[in-house]
Design a protein around this motif. Structure first.
Motif, PDB file in Angstrom:
ATOM      1  N   GLN A 158       6.258  12.445   0.045  1.00 21.01           N
ATOM      2  CA  GLN A 158       5.540  13.277   1.011  1.00 21.01           C
ATOM      3  C   GLN A 158       6.358  14.508   1.377  1.00 21.01           C
ATOM      4  O   GLN A 158       5.825  15.627   1.455  1.00 21.01           O
ATOM      5  N   ALA A 160       7.841   6.590  -0.722  1.00 24.74           N
ATOM      6  CA  ALA A 160       6.618   7.293  -0.333  1.00 24.74           C
ATOM      7  C   ALA A 160       6.929   8.435   0.625  1.00 24.74           C
ATOM      8  O   ALA A 160       6.339   9.524   0.538  1.00 24.74           O
ATOM      9  N   ALA A 216      -4.290   1.779   6.397  1.00 22.46           N
ATOM     10  CA  ALA A 216      -3.217   2.393   5.616  1.00 22.46           C
ATOM     11  C   ALA A 216      -3.589   3.794   5.149  1.00 22.46           C
ATOM     12  O   ALA A 216      -2.723   4.671   5.050  1.00 22.46           O
ATOM     13  N   ASP A 239      -1.077   9.359   8.212  1.00 25.24           N
ATOM     14  CA  ASP A 239      -0.043   9.925   7.351  1.00 25.24           C
ATOM     15  C   ASP A 239       0.978   8.845   6.994  1.00 25.24           C
ATOM     16  O   ASP A 239       1.235   7.926   7.782  1.00 25.24           O
ATOM     17  N   VAL A 240       1.583   8.953   5.806  1.00 22.48           N
ATOM     18  CA  VAL A 240       2.523   7.931   5.356  1.00 22.48           C
ATOM     19  C   VAL A 240       3.683   7.753   6.326  1.00 22.48           C
ATOM     20  O   VAL A 240       4.188   6.639   6.522  1.00 22.48           O
ATOM     21  N   ARG A 243       2.501   5.321   9.103  1.00 23.67           N
ATOM     22  CA  ARG A 243       1.939   4.019   8.756  1.00 23.67           C
ATOM     23  C   ARG A 243       2.687   2.862   9.411  1.00 23.67           C
ATOM     24  O   ARG A 243       2.065   1.945   9.954  1.00 23.67           O
ATOM     25  N   ARG A 279      -5.755   0.840  -3.391  1.00 17.93           N
ATOM     26  CA  ARG A 279      -5.065   0.333  -2.198  1.00 17.93           C
ATOM     27  C   ARG A 279      -5.593  -1.042  -1.776  1.00 17.93           C
ATOM     28  O   ARG A 279      -4.824  -1.943  -1.445  1.00 17.93           O
ATOM     29  N   LEU A 285       8.511   2.210   0.859  1.00 15.77           N
ATOM     30  CA  LEU A 285       8.178   3.096   1.976  1.00 15.77           C
ATOM     31  C   LEU A 285       9.068   4.337   1.967  1.00 15.77           C
ATOM     32  O   LEU A 285       8.583   5.460   2.152  1.00 15.77           O
ATOM     33  N   THR A 292       0.807  -1.223   0.000  1.00 13.32           N
ATOM     34  CA  THR A 292       0.000   0.000   0.000  1.00 13.32           C
ATOM     35  C   THR A 292       0.839   1.272   0.000  1.00 13.32           C
ATOM     36  O   THR A 292       0.299   2.361  -0.147  1.00 13.32           O
ATOM     37  N   ASP A 293       2.154   1.160   0.155  1.00 12.12           N
ATOM     38  CA  ASP A 293       2.989   2.355   0.313  1.00 12.12           C
ATOM     39  C   ASP A 293       2.900   3.298  -0.882  1.00 12.12           C
ATOM     40  O   ASP A 293       2.846   4.514  -0.719  1.00 12.12           O
TER      41      ASP A 293
END
Length: 416
Positions: free
Chosen positions: A205, A201, A344, A348-349, A352, A134, A198, A126-127
């Motif tokens: 961000q 991602a 997820a 916020d990423v 996660r 997702r 990750l 899902t990252d």
């Protein structure tokens, strides 16, 4: 965006391959763990410790692996979990060769890290996924577990051949396959997850934030859950569903055997249950993406409640017990896929990884608790009573889900 989509497709392919390998490793050992525990300890009374220690190992590894993912990325975290499981397999071979039951328990704890790795791999999917995809991305990785779950337990006889060649106890041969599969999975994670999803991602961000804005504070997963209602709802849904599934599934072979069912019937029932857990996960991922994550959880909770009520009313029929186990697997799948996708997207990423680690910790503890309480419940209440009692927390989460959907509709009408 096209580059991110290409990377996401590559991440999914890598995770699927690694999940197949990890699933083979887990299936090859967990199917033999109970037998080896009984043989090494000298008593079948200790056979249940195999699943218990592996579950506790998965719970213990969840948060450290998530913390490692936040610091070093998914590839390092997932590879570390796979290597720990591989070391556990080698330690299990040593314990069997020396007939040391305490050492076998330590090995099973390490093998539990493989389960924790498999759970966190679904979040790695899902990252880089968009909100619209997702659920399906996560579901494909969950589905790939089916291959290992089917192949792993069938390696018993080949394991005996390998054990004879290596001069180790027959039951430990399957752990050779596990060690090799987990080592291969670790290599796939390390080499395939480049660039790391990750970390990528997180960079996206950071680039999206205005210059000079402060980065998000690092918080513990439970702290984030305390202030995020949607994430908290997702974690409770996962935990309750998993605990209910483990409680009933673990006691079904005992119930069927006590009522005269043959091993063929018992094996078929559990196989259909496992198929329900994984085979249709892409369908539930599509439902979560198209209808909504909470709606997907609702579908799962309804299926779980139907399964438990069927177990209550149909406990004397092998056919109805089988139907109950199939529904139980389907309900578990729908909730796990939908609630994981909701989790997820709810934070916020940068938050996660710790939240997902806390979710897996709570999930495994719920499974361990469900399995531990299921035996006494079966003795005191019988299989129908076990189904009915287990239905209570599922019904509570079902009502909570309905309340959330009703509240969302009211807010939507007010906004209009």
């Amino acid at each position: 965006m096209d580059q991110q989509q290409d990377q996401q497709r590559r991440v999914i392919r890598v995770l699927v391959v690694a999940q197949v390998l990890g699933g083979v490793g887990a299936g090859a050992t967990l199917s033999l763990g109970a037998l080896l525990a009984a043989e090494t300890s000298g008593s079948s009374a200790w056979s249940g410790m195999a699943a218990t220690m592996a579950t506790l190992g998965a719970a213990a590894a969840a948060v450290p692996l998530a913390s490692l993912a936040r610091r070093r990325g998914r590839s390092i975290s997932l590879a570390t979990g796979a290597l720990l499981a591989g070391c556990g397999a080698l330690l299990a071979i040593t314990a069997a060769s020396l007939a040391l039951f305490p050492l076998l328990l330590v090995a099973l704890v390490l093998l539990g890290a493989g389960s924790a790795t498999g759970l966190q791999a679904r979040f790695a999917a899902t990252d880089l996924a968009t909100d619209a995809t997702r659920g399906r991305s996560l579901a494909v990785v969950v589905w790939s577990t089916t291959v290992g779950a089917v192949l792993g337990p069938n390696l018993f006889e080949p394991g005996e051949v390998v054990a004879g060649f290596l001069g180790i106890p027959p039951l430990s041969g399957g752990f050779v396959f596990s060690a090799a599969a987990q080592a291969a999975a670790a290599a796939v994670y390390l080499l395939g997850l480049r660039p790391d999803p990750l970390l990528t991602a997180l960079r996206h961000q950071a680039a999206a934030h205005p210059a000079g804005s402060a980065p998000p504070q690092k918080r513990r997963g439970l702290t984030i859950l305390a202030r995020t209602p949607a994430a908290r709802f997702a974690v409770v849904s996962i935990a309750v569903s998993h605990g209910a599934m483990v409680a009933v599934m673990s006691m079904t072979p005992v119930h069927l055997h006590d009522h005269g069912a043959g091993l063929t019937v018992v094996g078929l029932t559990i196989s259909l249950h496992v198929a329900g857990m994984y085979a249709l996960s892409p369908v539930f991922g599509w439902i979560a993406d198209r209808a909504g994550r909470t709606q997907g959880i609702l579908v799962g909770e309804v299926l779980l409640l139907a399964a438990l009520l069927t177990a209550w009313r149909g406990s004397e029929s092998e056919a109805w017990v089988t139907v109950s186990l199939i529904l139980l697997g389907l309900g578990w799948s729908a909730v796990i896929v939908s609630a994981s996708a909701l989790l997820a997207g709810a934070v916020d990423v940068g938050e996660r990884a710790p939240v997902q680690g806390s979710s897996d910790l709570v999930m495994n503890l719920a499974g361990a608790l469900g399995g531990a309480l299921a035996g006494p419940a079966l003795v005191l209440l019988g299989y129908p009573g076990l189904g009915l009692v287990t239905a209570v927390p599922v019904a509570v989460v079902l009502l909570w889900t309905v309340a959330r959907l009703s509240g969302a509709r009211r807010h939507a009408r007010v906004a209009v």
